[in-house]
Design a protein around this motif. Structure first.
Motif, PDB file in Angstrom:
ATOM      1  N   GLY A   1      -3.357  -9.351  -7.808  1.00 16.63           N
ATOM      2  CA  GLY A   1      -4.040  -8.230  -8.454  1.00 16.63           C
ATOM      3  C   GLY A   1      -3.226  -6.952  -8.538  1.00 16.63           C
ATOM      4  O   GLY A   1      -3.789  -5.863  -8.510  1.00 16.63           O
TER       5      GLY A   1
ATOM      6  N   THR B   1      -1.363  -3.859 -10.011  1.00 14.57           N
ATOM      7  CA  THR B   1      -1.443  -3.064 -11.237  1.00 14.57           C
ATOM      8  C   THR B   1      -0.389  -1.959 -11.279  1.00 14.57           C
ATOM      9  O   THR B   1      -0.308  -1.234 -12.260  1.00 14.57           O
ATOM     10  CB  THR B   1      -2.834  -2.412 -11.369  1.00 14.57           C
ATOM     11  N   THR B   2       0.414  -1.826 -10.224  1.00 16.02           N
ATOM     12  CA  THR B   2       1.372  -0.732 -10.123  1.00 16.02           C
ATOM     13  C   THR B   2       2.817  -1.228 -10.175  1.00 16.02           C
ATOM     14  O   THR B   2       3.087  -2.394  -9.921  1.00 16.02           O
ATOM     15  CB  THR B   2       1.158   0.045  -8.812  1.00 16.02           C
ATOM     16  N   SER B   3       3.731  -0.303 -10.474  1.00 11.16           N
ATOM     17  CA  SER B   3       5.157  -0.641 -10.588  1.00 11.16           C
ATOM     18  C   SER B   3       5.783  -0.971  -9.240  1.00 11.16           C
ATOM     19  O   SER B   3       6.783  -1.682  -9.165  1.00 11.16           O
ATOM     20  CB  SER B   3       5.913   0.525 -11.234  1.00 11.16           C
TER      21      SER B   3
ATOM     22  N   GLU C   1       3.716   4.002 -10.341  1.00 15.90           N
ATOM     23  CA  GLU C   1       2.988   4.181 -11.599  1.00 15.90           C
ATOM     24  C   GLU C   1       2.012   3.037 -11.825  1.00 15.90           C
ATOM     25  O   GLU C   1       2.310   1.882 -11.509  1.00 15.90           O
ATOM     26  CB  GLU C   1       3.971   4.232 -12.773  1.00 15.90           C
ATOM     27  N   GLU C   2       0.864   3.354 -12.387  1.00 18.27           N
ATOM     28  CA  GLU C   2      -0.130   2.358 -12.776  1.00 18.27           C
ATOM     29  C   GLU C   2       0.302   1.827 -14.137  1.00 18.27           C
ATOM     30  O   GLU C   2       0.261   2.541 -15.131  1.00 18.27           O
ATOM     31  CB  GLU C   2      -1.504   3.013 -12.865  1.00 18.27           C
TER      32      GLU C   2
ATOM     33  N   PHE D   1       0.016  -1.998 -15.042  1.00 22.59           N
ATOM     34  CA  PHE D   1      -0.476  -3.344 -15.390  1.00 22.59           C
ATOM     35  C   PHE D   1      -2.005  -3.421 -15.269  1.00 22.59           C
ATOM     36  O   PHE D   1      -2.523  -4.327 -14.635  1.00 22.59           O
ATOM     37  CB  PHE D   1       0.160  -4.419 -14.484  1.00 22.59           C
ATOM     38  N   ALA D   2      -2.716  -2.511 -15.842  1.00 23.57           N
ATOM     39  CA  ALA D   2      -4.176  -2.469 -15.695  1.00 23.57           C
ATOM     40  C   ALA D   2      -4.877  -3.554 -16.468  1.00 23.57           C
ATOM     41  O   ALA D   2      -4.383  -4.200 -17.298  1.00 23.57           O
ATOM     42  CB  ALA D   2      -4.706  -1.112 -16.123  1.00 23.57           C
TER      43      ALA D   2
ATOM     44  N   THR E   1      -6.410 -14.525 -17.373  1.00 24.55           N
ATOM     45  CA  THR E   1      -5.368 -13.615 -16.907  1.00 24.55           C
ATOM     46  C   THR E   1      -4.166 -14.451 -16.472  1.00 24.55           C
ATOM     47  O   THR E   1      -4.293 -15.647 -16.222  1.00 24.55           O
ATOM     48  CB  THR E   1      -5.871 -12.766 -15.729  1.00 24.55           C
TER      49      THR E   1
ATOM     50  N   ARG F   1      -3.121  -7.460 -14.763  1.00 24.87           N
ATOM     51  CA  ARG F   1      -2.801  -7.556 -13.325  1.00 24.87           C
ATOM     52  C   ARG F   1      -1.792  -8.655 -13.096  1.00 24.87           C
ATOM     53  O   ARG F   1      -1.826  -9.681 -13.768  1.00 24.87           O
ATOM     54  CB  ARG F   1      -4.040  -7.924 -12.500  1.00 24.87           C
TER      55      ARG F   1
ATOM     56  N   SER G   1      -7.153  -8.664 -18.246  1.00 24.48           N
ATOM     57  CA  SER G   1      -6.327  -7.734 -17.490  1.00 24.48           C
ATOM     58  C   SER G   1      -4.852  -8.145 -17.460  1.00 24.48           C
ATOM     59  O   SER G   1      -4.516  -9.315 -17.536  1.00 24.48           O
ATOM     60  CB  SER G   1      -6.854  -7.659 -16.054  1.00 24.48           C
TER      61      SER G   1
END
Length: 193
Positions: free
Chosen positions: A144, A146-148, A189-190, A192-193, A100, A130, A128
């Motif tokens: 870690g 994952t969101t904007s 918003e999610e 970067f999962a 990652t 992330r 990921s």
């Protein structure tokens, strides 16, 4: 491979051994080993297998065909091992890293400290999306993401996670999202999962 119009954003290519290299060190983040990837890596590195050392971080999977194997618990253990290896590697040696983005840049930074030049290191993003985010306000890191938008782990400010990437820090920039209009935070918003 990831593409972006942001010039600071790294572009990753598949790992390919440099046959002119002396010794070869392959560092793999275990969580990025998708089904069939072990066999694929073994095939790619077959020409240098006799000179290949593989460090696997965070997984206990058999790695037949990938030279001498060391299993490490975490990215921090890889960084520590690289610090101890400073007398063992030189200008003719090559480092290949799969993982990652936070893992890649932690290893690349440690490798630079012990003398690996940019042309000796290949990085391949897998797993990921992330992100590690650096707060431009308190200079803290939040891992870690994952969101904007994320709350900074250091100062608590709500940070807009930008696509601007710092290779020196191995992180994306985070800027206060409501600096001009305190309390006005856009929808999170999610992404970067």
């Amino acid at each position: 491979m990831m593409h972006s119009d942001i010039k600071s954003r790294p572009v990753y290519q598949p790992l390919v051994p440099d046959l002119a290299g002396g010794r070869h060190l392959l560092v793999v983040e275990g969580e990025t080993l998708a089904a069939g990837r072990l066999e694929e890596l073994a095939g790619v590195f077959a020409p240098v297998q006799a000179r290949l050392h593989t460090w696997l971080a965070g997984a206990a999977a058999p790695l037949g065909g990938l030279g001498k194997l060391w299993q490490l618990e975490s990215a921090a253990d890889v960084v520590d091992a690289l610090a101890c290896a400073s007398r063992g590697y030189g200008v003719g040696d090559r480092l290949y890293v799969q993982g990652t983005e936070p893992f890649l840049w932690s290893v690349a930074t440690a490798a630079a400290v012990i003398g690996f030049g940019e042309k000796q290191v290949q990085l391949y993003h897998a797993g990921s999306l992330r992100r590690r985010v650096w707060c431009t306000h308190c200079h803290g890191m939040t891992e870690g993401v994952t969101t904007s938008i994320v709350a900074c782990g250091g100062c608590g400010r709500h940070l807009l996670v930008r696509d601007h990437f710092s290779r020196r820090l191995g992180a994306f920039m985070g800027v206060m999202v409501d600096a001009e209009a305190p309390g006005e935070i856009p929808a999170i918003e999610e992404v970067f999962a």
